[in-house]
Design an enzyme around this catalytic site. Structure first.
Site, PDB file in Angstrom:
ATOM      1  N   LYS A 178      -9.500  14.348  -3.703  1.00  0.00           N
ATOM      2  CA  LYS A 178      -8.071  14.119  -3.518  1.00  0.00           C
ATOM      3  C   LYS A 178      -7.773  13.843  -2.044  1.00  0.00           C
ATOM      4  CE  LYS A 178      -6.980  19.047  -3.017  1.00  0.00           C
ATOM      5  NZ  LYS A 178      -6.155  20.177  -3.489  1.00  0.00           N
TER       6      LYS A 178
ATOM      7  N   MET B 270       0.088  10.202  22.291  1.00  0.00           N
ATOM      8  CA  MET B 270       0.056   9.555  20.983  1.00  0.00           C
ATOM      9  C   MET B 270      -1.199   8.719  20.789  1.00  0.00           C
ATOM     10  SD  MET B 270       2.853   6.965  19.250  1.00  0.00           S
ATOM     11  CE  MET B 270       4.126   8.223  19.187  1.00  0.00           C
TER      12      MET B 270
ATOM     13  N   TYR C  56       1.411  14.207  30.462  1.00  0.00           N
ATOM     14  CA  TYR C  56       2.767  14.690  30.250  1.00  0.00           C
ATOM     15  C   TYR C  56       2.900  16.165  30.616  1.00  0.00           C
ATOM     16  CZ  TYR C  56       3.858  10.487  27.502  1.00  0.00           C
ATOM     17  OH  TYR C  56       4.082   9.198  27.090  1.00  0.00           O
TER      18      TYR C  56
ATOM     19  N   ARG D  19       1.330  30.044  -8.009  1.00  0.00           N
ATOM     20  CA  ARG D  19       1.727  28.702  -7.606  1.00  0.00           C
ATOM     21  C   ARG D  19       1.907  27.887  -8.884  1.00  0.00           C
ATOM     22  NH1 ARG D  19      -2.180  25.386  -3.585  1.00  0.00           N
ATOM     23  NH2 ARG D  19      -3.371  25.249  -5.537  1.00  0.00           N
TER      24      ARG D  19
END
Length: 362
Positions: free
Chosen positions: A33, A306, A258, A129
């Site tokens: 998955k 990023m 940063y 669940r």
């Protein structure tokens, strides 16, 4: 081309699958998955299909991707179906299906199918669940067995704390499971069952059933916070790499990146690496997070951006533009990085984005 790459070792994947089957003692359903936890579901399934007993996916979209790629092995929908009209696709593509609620049984009762289904009936043994409550499970089992639309029913449950080896909860859940299903086989035989995820296979070797469901361990990551002798036998499947694309020569007292989270304490060579949090590397990996530079240990300095991050090149006098940097893989295990970055190996692997994959080992 941007140099960030993920190398997927299919021989390591096969090794880990064989270990899972060995530990489970019977059959193992390879869980692919979430695009095989970021490794590429189709390529991983193709590599495993000659020996896998089947595959597990979250939803029908993931199953159809495998069928369209030519995967013919059994595929189990681990969350079952979400609407009754999905049963037509389940029937057409010969999928196995988890049932975890009475409305799904009602939908099967109404369905007009070309062939009977293999149903995995889920018991809520204590995770709370998905799954049927213990006091309704046996009635639902008999209800399904009475249907011409059902070929076979497999009993299953899921452990909530198998990765905590000092917790009694796994044993409690197992006892709850057997309290419900023991004696429910057909003709005096034991009911086919599935209980063990990766953590249970590795950490609770006495727990066995006909079908194991290895997920994380297939990809070479440990579910445990501490070293474990069986988990140590796993081989990492993914190696995430990039390259140094710039070098800065900074003096003492200079901020890097940063927020000036890192300030040089001496003249320092800083390498800029073409990978960042948009690719799936953790944004808040702290100063000193280990990486590997040209085959030698190194460290991240400064805040991850990023698209880039910065590394300390002191101690790497030959390193420069084009130097290879391993972010995780054979030298830096995903679990070790996850611990430093206050995340999990699951999130690291599944969070891979924007990075081309190269497959090794056929």
């Amino acid at each position: 081309m941007r140099p960030a790459r993920a190398f997927i070792d299919l021989d390591a994947l096969r090794h880990n699958y064989r270990l899972a089957r060995e530990l489970g003692g019977h059959k193992a359903l390879a869980v692919v998955k979430a695009d095989a936890y970021g490794h590429g579901a189709v390529r991983c399934a193709r590599a495993l299909e000659p020996e896998a007993d089947g595959f597990g996916v979250a939803c029908i979209e993931e199953a159809l991707e495998l069928r369209e790629a030519g995967i013919r092995a059994p595929i189990l929908l681990l969350e079952g179906f979400f609407q009754a009209d999905e049963l037509a696709l389940i029937d057409r593509h010969d999928l196995w299906c988890v049932v975890q609620a009475t409305w799904q049984i009602e939908a099967i009762e109404r369905a007009r199918l070309q062939r009977p289904l293999t149903v995995w009936l889920k018991l809520d043994s204590g995770m709370h669940r998905l799954g049927l409550a213990p006091d309704e499970y046996r009635a639902c089992l008999q209800r399904l067995r009475a249907l011409p639309q059902v070929r076979e029913v497999v009993a299953m449950t899921h452990f909530s704390r198998a990765d905590e080896l000092d917790s009694h909860r796994t044993q409690e859940q197992l006892e709850n499971f057997h309290r419900v299903i023991d004696g429910q086989g057909v003709g005096g035989s034991q009911m086919t069952a599935s209980v063990a995820n990766s953590a249970a296979l590795l950490g609770w070797p006495a727990i066995r059933a006909q079908f194991a469901r290895p997920g994380l361990m297939l990809y070479g990551a440990t579910p445990f916070a501490a070293p474990h002798p069986l988990a140590d036998r796993l081989r990492p499947v993914m190696t995430l790499e990039s390259q140094v694309i710039a070098v800065r020569e900074l003096g003492e007292g200079e901020p890097v990146g940063y927020g000036a989270r890192f300030v040089t304490e001496r003249p320092t060579r800083v390498g800029v690496v073409a990978i960042g949090y948009a690719d799936g590397y953790p944004q808040f990996a702290p100063n000193g997070t280990p990486i590997w530079i040209d085959g030698q240990p190194g460290r991240v300095i400064g805040r991850v951006s990023m698209d880039m991050l910065t590394v300390d090149l002191d101690g790497h006098p030959e390193a420069g533009i084009g130097s290879r940097v391993e972010l995780w893989g054979n030298h830096i295990r995903a679990g070790r990085l996850a611990e430093r970055a206050a995340t999990s190996a699951y999130r690291l692997l599944c969070g891979l984005k924007r990075v081309p994959r190269t497959y090794l080992g056929g």
